[in-house]
Scaffold this motif. Sequence first.
Motif, mmCIF file in Angstrom:
data_model
loop_
_atom_site.group_PDB
_atom_site.id
_atom_site.type_symbol
_atom_site.label_atom_id
_atom_site.label_comp_id
_atom_site.label_asym_id
_atom_site.label_seq_id
_atom_site.Cartn_x
_atom_site.Cartn_y
_atom_site.Cartn_z
ATOM 1 N N VAL A 24 44.524 31.115 43.369
ATOM 2 C CA VAL A 24 45.976 31.116 43.808
ATOM 3 C C VAL A 24 46.413 30.510 42.445
ATOM 4 C CG1 VAL A 24 47.581 30.015 45.262
ATOM 5 C CG2 VAL A 24 45.583 30.595 46.257
ATOM 6 N N PHE A 25 47.651 31.342 42.174
ATOM 7 C CA PHE A 25 48.469 30.822 41.336
ATOM 8 C C PHE A 25 49.783 30.260 41.743
ATOM 9 C CE2 PHE A 25 45.782 33.576 38.747
ATOM 10 C CZ PHE A 25 46.041 33.271 37.491
ATOM 11 N N GLU A 26 50.133 29.096 41.429
ATOM 12 C CA GLU A 26 51.445 28.593 41.728
ATOM 13 C C GLU A 26 52.218 28.006 40.630
ATOM 14 O OE1 GLU A 26 50.147 25.268 44.448
ATOM 15 O OE2 GLU A 26 49.892 26.901 46.273
ATOM 16 N N ILE A 49 46.369 26.530 39.148
ATOM 17 C CA ILE A 49 45.788 27.624 39.585
ATOM 18 C C ILE A 49 44.614 26.840 40.512
ATOM 19 C CG2 ILE A 49 46.014 29.343 37.910
ATOM 20 C CD1 ILE A 49 43.427 28.542 36.429
ATOM 21 N N LYS A 50 44.317 27.715 41.459
ATOM 22 C CA LYS A 50 43.385 26.789 42.502
ATOM 23 C C LYS A 50 42.331 27.875 43.179
ATOM 24 C CE LYS A 50 46.827 23.883 44.511
ATOM 25 N NZ LYS A 50 47.576 23.507 45.891
ATOM 26 N N LEU A 51 41.062 27.385 42.963
ATOM 27 C CA LEU A 51 40.042 28.313 43.462
ATOM 28 C C LEU A 51 39.825 27.858 44.972
ATOM 29 C CD1 LEU A 51 37.513 30.294 42.792
ATOM 30 C CD2 LEU A 51 36.238 28.284 42.106
ATOM 31 N N MET A 52 40.025 28.722 46.064
ATOM 32 C CA MET A 52 40.075 28.544 47.405
ATOM 33 C C MET A 52 38.827 29.053 48.059
ATOM 34 S SD MET A 52 42.925 26.516 47.327
ATOM 35 C CE MET A 52 43.468 26.612 49.160
ATOM 36 N N ARG A 53 38.121 28.271 49.063
ATOM 37 C CA ARG A 53 37.743 28.885 50.108
ATOM 38 C C ARG A 53 37.337 27.794 51.075
ATOM 39 N NH1 ARG A 53 31.470 30.695 50.228
ATOM 40 N NH2 ARG A 53 31.240 28.514 50.421
#
Length: 451
Positions: A122-124, A165-169
């Motif tokens: 995810v880009f914020e 930036i986030k690495l999500m799960r």
Amino acid sequence: MLNLGYAYTEVESEAETMALVSTRKVPAFLVNGKVFQGEPYFGNFFKTAVKLHKEKNRILVKFAGKYKRKFRFQITPTNKKAIFLEDFTKPDLVPELKQTEFPIALPVLNIQETWLRGARIVFEEKNGSFHQEFELDPIPPFGIVKMPLLLKLDEPRKKDLDFRIKLMREGVLDAADLSLETKKLEEPHRITFHSKIDRSVQYFSVRYPKNYDPEKSYGVIFSLHGAGVEASHLASQYSSKDWAFVITPTNRRPYGFDWQDWGRLDFLEVYNLAMKRFPINPDRVYLSGGSMGGQGTWHIGLHHPSLFAALAPQAGWSTLHVYQPFAMQPSRMFASPEVLVARERARNDGNNLFFLENAEHLPVIITQGAKDKTVPPMHARLFRKHLEARNFDVNYRELPDKAHWWDEPRSAGGGSDALDNDEIIDFLKKRRRSVPDAFKIRLYDLSLNNR
């Protein structure tokens, strides 16, 4: 003589746990008998996931170094399941180009014994409303995927762009900051692209001509970086030319492949992209580079002589057989004759002296520091000897007080003297590609000579 050694230690762990290993100048290491790849150089962008047993863990480290016997091995327990690594491939923002789409690559390390599936990136935008998400490819246990992405902005940006930036799960696995810097058109800047070779994201840096006019035709100096040097840094070592672009490919890594194999393919891909993208006269294409880039200048220039008007290698080695002798390797002494023959055949493609016949219509200016201990002058002198014996067009510059690399005296535009010297640049500027009525060519790689 070989500057190779081993270090052994034992580490106690209160419980079974995952850990991250960060290394420098460590080609490989073993944890409890299992072999892992390390970072053989000192880039500090590579980490390895390992599993520590409860109580005693045995660690054997193989270290190497060309000069100093100095290495780093750092192991840190972690409860994270996956992380971003630092080796982002990203472009610069150039407002004059009014771009909105940018290829980017982010490396992700899976710190689990099971596959990482169903994750997303995810880009914020910080202090902004931009938001974009990407599905992450599955990553095997302990594996790394450098994920190729296409960032699509809503409009061209005129200022630096800062992201979280986030690495999500099922929540946030990891997070990091990422910034895209704004550069003026006349400044050296990075351009990213999706490679047609393997769909990875690669980049090259470009320095536009001084007072650039898109209606004019220009020459181009392709410059190949040395070991451990970023292409973006090399572009900054040149001053702007009013007659030529300066373009620096990457060789796929700061160390890469000695500009052979994948490195040569990377150059050819950037060459084709540049010739389509910029107003370049194909008869005014020049190839330059220092150290490993000097070797690349010889290797690529002699394999593809019809592409260039002239070559300008600096401190490039003649052949790997001489630069890094294999005489003391156990495999050299104890391997079967059949294996040695196969290996020698594979290595012959890197014997630059073998291909010197291909420079018959290709002017060369050689630059070498007489005090160079990294690539000694014997290499440059060998090239000079064999080119002059054939009456080929060669200009030889050996500087008595210089070593492997030097910046001073800076060129009028601030470039480094080792590559941006006025004599070198004037030599290139005066040359145009020669198209002879007949020629001889010597090739070894069947991907080039397949008939």
